[in-house]
Each structure stands twice: as structure tokens, then as C-alpha cells.
Design an enzyme around this catalytic site. Structure first.
Site, PDB file in Angstrom:
ATOM      1  N   TYR A  30       0.831  -1.211   0.000  1.00 18.08           N
ATOM      2  CA  TYR A  30       0.000   0.000   0.000  1.00 18.08           C
ATOM      3  C   TYR A  30       0.860   1.253   0.000  1.00 18.08           C
ATOM      4  O   TYR A  30       2.079   1.187   0.181  1.00 18.08           O
ATOM      5  CB  TYR A  30      -0.953  -0.011   1.203  1.00 18.08           C
ATOM      6  CG  TYR A  30      -0.287   0.333   2.521  1.00 18.08           C
ATOM      7  CD1 TYR A  30       0.561  -0.565   3.155  1.00 18.08           C
ATOM      8  CD2 TYR A  30      -0.501   1.575   3.127  1.00 18.08           C
ATOM      9  CE1 TYR A  30       1.169  -0.243   4.361  1.00 18.08           C
ATOM     10  CE2 TYR A  30       0.106   1.900   4.338  1.00 18.08           C
ATOM     11  CZ  TYR A  30       0.935   0.988   4.944  1.00 18.08           C
ATOM     12  OH  TYR A  30       1.542   1.306   6.126  1.00 18.08           O
ATOM     13  N   ARG A  97      -7.666 -20.674  -0.570  1.00 13.49           N
ATOM     14  CA  ARG A  97      -6.651 -20.409   0.450  1.00 13.49           C
ATOM     15  C   ARG A  97      -5.520 -21.431   0.440  1.00 13.49           C
ATOM     16  O   ARG A  97      -5.757 -22.620   0.598  1.00 13.49           O
ATOM     17  CB  ARG A  97      -7.296 -20.365   1.844  1.00 13.49           C
ATOM     18  CG  ARG A  97      -6.333 -19.857   2.902  1.00 13.49           C
ATOM     19  CD  ARG A  97      -6.983 -19.723   4.268  1.00 13.49           C
ATOM     20  NE  ARG A  97      -6.023 -19.148   5.203  1.00 13.49           N
ATOM     21  CZ  ARG A  97      -5.029 -19.825   5.786  1.00 13.49           C
ATOM     22  NH1 ARG A  97      -4.888 -21.106   5.529  1.00 13.49           N
ATOM     23  NH2 ARG A  97      -4.181 -19.223   6.599  1.00 13.49           N
ATOM     24  N   LYS A 143       6.535  -1.885   1.987  1.00 10.17           N
ATOM     25  CA  LYS A 143       5.334  -1.295   2.596  1.00 10.17           C
ATOM     26  C   LYS A 143       4.188  -2.287   2.434  1.00 10.17           C
ATOM     27  O   LYS A 143       3.312  -2.138   1.581  1.00 10.17           O
ATOM     28  CB  LYS A 143       5.032   0.065   1.956  1.00 10.17           C
ATOM     29  CG  LYS A 143       4.186   0.952   2.848  1.00 10.17           C
ATOM     30  CD  LYS A 143       4.314   2.402   2.449  1.00 10.17           C
ATOM     31  CE  LYS A 143       3.315   3.305   3.160  1.00 10.17           C
ATOM     32  NZ  LYS A 143       3.396   3.313   4.611  1.00 10.17           N
ATOM     33  N   GLU A 175      12.720   3.109  13.939  1.00 12.70           N
ATOM     34  CA  GLU A 175      11.813   4.142  13.435  1.00 12.70           C
ATOM     35  C   GLU A 175      10.585   4.172  14.323  1.00 12.70           C
ATOM     36  O   GLU A 175      10.529   3.466  15.330  1.00 12.70           O
ATOM     37  CB  GLU A 175      11.432   3.855  11.971  1.00 12.70           C
ATOM     38  CG  GLU A 175      10.721   2.535  11.774  1.00 12.70           C
ATOM     39  CD  GLU A 175      10.351   2.238  10.319  1.00 12.70           C
ATOM     40  OE1 GLU A 175      10.186   3.162   9.530  1.00 12.70           O
ATOM     41  OE2 GLU A 175      10.207   1.040  10.009  1.00 12.70           O
ATOM     42  N   LEU A 199      11.191   1.581   7.008  1.00 12.13           N
ATOM     43  CA  LEU A 199      10.577   2.015   5.760  1.00 12.13           C
ATOM     44  C   LEU A 199      11.362   3.229   5.252  1.00 12.13           C
ATOM     45  O   LEU A 199      11.694   4.122   6.038  1.00 12.13           O
ATOM     46  CB  LEU A 199       9.112   2.412   5.989  1.00 12.13           C
ATOM     47  CG  LEU A 199       8.420   2.773   4.681  1.00 12.13           C
ATOM     48  CD1 LEU A 199       8.102   1.528   3.873  1.00 12.13           C
ATOM     49  CD2 LEU A 199       7.166   3.588   4.921  1.00 12.13           C
TER      50      LEU A 199
HETATM   51  N1  PMP Z   1       7.950   4.241   8.808  1.00 15.45           N
HETATM   52  C1  PMP Z   1       6.782   3.551   8.891  1.00 15.45           C
HETATM   53  C2  PMP Z   1       6.789   2.228   9.584  1.00 15.45           C
HETATM   54  C3  PMP Z   1       5.597   4.065   8.335  1.00 15.45           C
HETATM   55  O1  PMP Z   1       4.454   3.366   8.401  1.00 15.45           O
HETATM   56  C4  PMP Z   1       5.626   5.347   7.740  1.00 15.45           C
HETATM   57  C5  PMP Z   1       4.370   5.958   7.177  1.00 15.45           C
HETATM   58  N2  PMP Z   1       4.184   5.594   5.849  1.00 15.45           N
HETATM   59  C6  PMP Z   1       6.858   6.036   7.670  1.00 15.45           C
HETATM   60  C7  PMP Z   1       7.994   5.448   8.214  1.00 15.45           C
HETATM   61  C8  PMP Z   1       6.969   7.366   7.008  1.00 15.45           C
HETATM   62  O2  PMP Z   1       6.988   7.214   5.605  1.00 15.45           O
HETATM   63  P1  PMP Z   1       6.471   8.353   4.643  1.00 15.45           P
HETATM   64  O3  PMP Z   1       7.248   9.577   4.973  1.00 15.45           O
HETATM   65  O4  PMP Z   1       6.747   7.840   3.289  1.00 15.45           O
HETATM   66  O5  PMP Z   1       5.008   8.524   4.923  1.00 15.45           O
END
Ligand code: PMP
Length: 289
Positions: A30, A97, A143, A175, A199
Site C-alpha cells: 500500500y 486459500r 510497505k 523508526e 521504511l
Molecule cells: N515508517 C513507517 C513504519 C511508516 O508506516 C511510515 C508511514 N508511511 C513512515 C515510516 C513514514 O513514511 P512516509 O514519509 O513515506 O510517509
């Protein structure tokens, strides 16, 4: 209206197959894209990351980014969205499934918009956060729809009166549950390197670019929980939270407990990016300039 594969249809006409692999396995990916002044912000970068996530889980995307961008712009226009978000997901689609990929997978793409104002109070006053063990898998750079590790951490944070959980793996900060984390120490900006443990945030990349332009030294290095607690400044970044000051971590005051000067400078630079991409308008931090 929502985007359902390649068609714009009313939301009430969409349905989810109970054997959709996104629904049963979290087998999908997503993106969340911000819309300011009716224009998607850093859309190309979000679609590039979607393509990367798709490749990583061997999911064929129905269209290329160019066509997808066109469809998303049509969706924003159809809903007359000015300030808000586009949520976009692609699953491997419905199949009997079985953990292994189905022989014939027909991916399902859904995108819809939501009106959301900018998080003004958080941006001005900052937020309280707490640390939480990072129990997620080792491909946080994808993601994916599998978000339970983040969901459980965020829920605990909310129950402690915090807005974000800062995740810690083997003693170092990775993070936030839905954001990237930065600290400032003696004028230098630190954030976890863009590897498999985080991410690769679009906002993170924008902030690194802005810091470079502002002459703020940057180190993409993992840092400890102690460094987080003792930092001069802490902020988180994300599509929804923008550049958001952190005033407290685990009930400990960061600096003097108010947003610091480097954070403010980067908030201003971020506002300028919004104005540049999505049309001239007063930044939310305007009166502080
Ligand atoms: N880390 C995680 C785990 C996230 O879910 C998000 C939100 N998308 C971010 C970092 C920040 O990413 P972005 O700046 O692309 O929204």
C-alpha cells in the site's frame, strides 16, 4: 468515488472477496499519499516505492506509474479533494486459500480519498512518545499490508497517552510505528540508515534533502535509546505527521521540552516544499518565520 482496478465507481458498489489474499494473508502492499491544495504531494516518489514493494513480494502491478498517476489524479478530481489523503493498496487478489502463490493471480487495486486537515496542533506543540520493542519482521523496507507489529506498538503508546511508539531493536532506535525518527545532537542530524529495518520514508528523504540545502550536517547512522533520551532535539517524519517535534520520550523531557531550532528550520523548509509543489500558500508554521 473510489478507484477499483481501472474504474472509478461509487464506494457502495465495491466488495471484498472473502478469499482475497490481502484479507487472509496480508498479501499486498500500500501507499498513503498526501494531497495539499488539490494536488498529490511527491506522487512519483510514492509510486516508485509502490513498484519497489511490488517487486519485493513478486506482485505484478496492473499498470505502470504513469497511468496510475493519471487515475489517482482523476480520483482526486472526482472527489473534489483539497486537503487529505489518497490510500492505495494492491493485493494478490482472490484465490482458494493456500500459502503459496496461486497459479493465476489477478491483483486487486483499490484507492480512495479521505479529507484530513494538517495536524496543526502537533506541528506547533510537539508530541509525547514512548519506546517499544520492535517486534516486526526483517523486511520493514517493504510497505506491506502486514502491520500487526506496528499496530500493537501504537496501541500501547496510545494507552500511555502518547502519539507515537518509537521502536527499538537490539538497543538501537529503528523508526516510529508509522514514522521515521530523527535526533539532533550538537547540531548534527541523525537517523537510521535506509536498510531493511526501516521504511524508506518519502518525508525522511525530503527532510534529508532540506537539511543538505540548509547546511545541517547529517549522519545516517543507528543510534541508541540513551542517545534518543539525551538528544538536544527529536522529531518524527511521515506523510501524515509531516515534520513533527517530539517533546517527550518515555516521560523524559527532550531539551527544554519544547520544539527546538533545527526542527523548526526543517518544518519551514518542508512547508516551502509543499508551497512549491502544490501551489503558493501560507505554510502552517508561517507566523513563526
Ligand atoms: N515508517 C513507517 C513504519 C511508516 O508506516 C511510515 C508511514 N508511511 C513512515 C515510516 C513514514 O513514511 P512516509 O514519509 O513515506 O510517509
Amino acid at each position: 468515488m473510489i478507484l477499483w482496478n481501472d474504474r472509478l465507481i461509487p464506494r457502495s458498489e465495491a466488495s471484498v472477496d472473502i478469499e482475497d489474499r490481502g484479507y487472509q494473508f496480508g498479501d499486498g502492499i500500500y501507499e498513503v499519499i498526501r494531497v495539499y491544495g488539490g494536488k498529490p504531494f511527491y506522487l512519483a516518489e510514492h509510486l516508485e516505492r509502490l513498484e519497489k514493494s511490488a517487486r519485493a513480494i513478486r506482485l505484478p502491478l496492473p499498470w505502470d506509474s504513469g497511468l496510475l498517476a493519471e487515475k489517482l489524479n482523476q480520483l482526486v478530481e472526482a472527489n473534489r479533494l483539497v486537503e487529505g489523503t489518497i490510500y492505495l493498496q494492491v493485493t494478490r487478489g482472490p484465490a482458494p486459500r493456500n500459502h503459496a502463490f496461486p497459479e493465476k493471480a489477478e491483483p486487486v487495486l483499490v484507492a480512495y480519498t479521505t479529507e484530513v486537515p494538517r495536524p496543526e496542533a502537533m506541528l506547533k506543540e510537539g508530541i509525547r512518545t514512548c519506546t517499544h520493542k520492535d517486534i516486526r519482521w526483517l523486511r520493514c523496507d517493504i510497505k506491506s499490508l502486514n502491520l500487526l507489529g506496528a499496530v500493537l506498538a501504537k496501541q500501547e503508546a496510545v494507552e500511555k497517552g502518547c502519539k507515537e511508539a518509537i521502536l527499538v531493536r537490539d538497543g538501537t532506535v529503528t523508526e516510529g510505528s508509522s514514522s521515521n525518527v530523527f535526533i539532533v545532537r550538537e547540531g548534527t542530524l541523525y537517523t537510521h540508515p535506509a536498510d531493511n529495518l526501516i521504511l524508506h520514508g518519502i518525508t525522511r528523504a525530503i527532510v534529508l534533502k532540506c537539511a543538505g540545502e540548509a547546511g545541517i550536517p547529517v549522519k545516517e547512522e543507528a543510534f541508541s535509546v540513551d542517545a534518543l533520551h539525551d538528544a538536544d532535539e527529536v522529531f518524527i517524519t511521515g506523510t501524515m505527521v509531516e515534520v513533527c517535534p517530539v517533546t517527550h520520550v518515555d516521560d523524559r523531557k527532550i531539551g527544554s521540552g519544547v520544539p527546538g531550532p533545527v526542527t523548526r528550520r526543517l518544518q519551514q523548509a518542508f512547508d516551502e516544499q509543499i508551497a512549491r509543489q502544490c501551489g503558493a500558500r501560507d505554510g502552517i508554521m508561517g507566523e513563526r518565520r
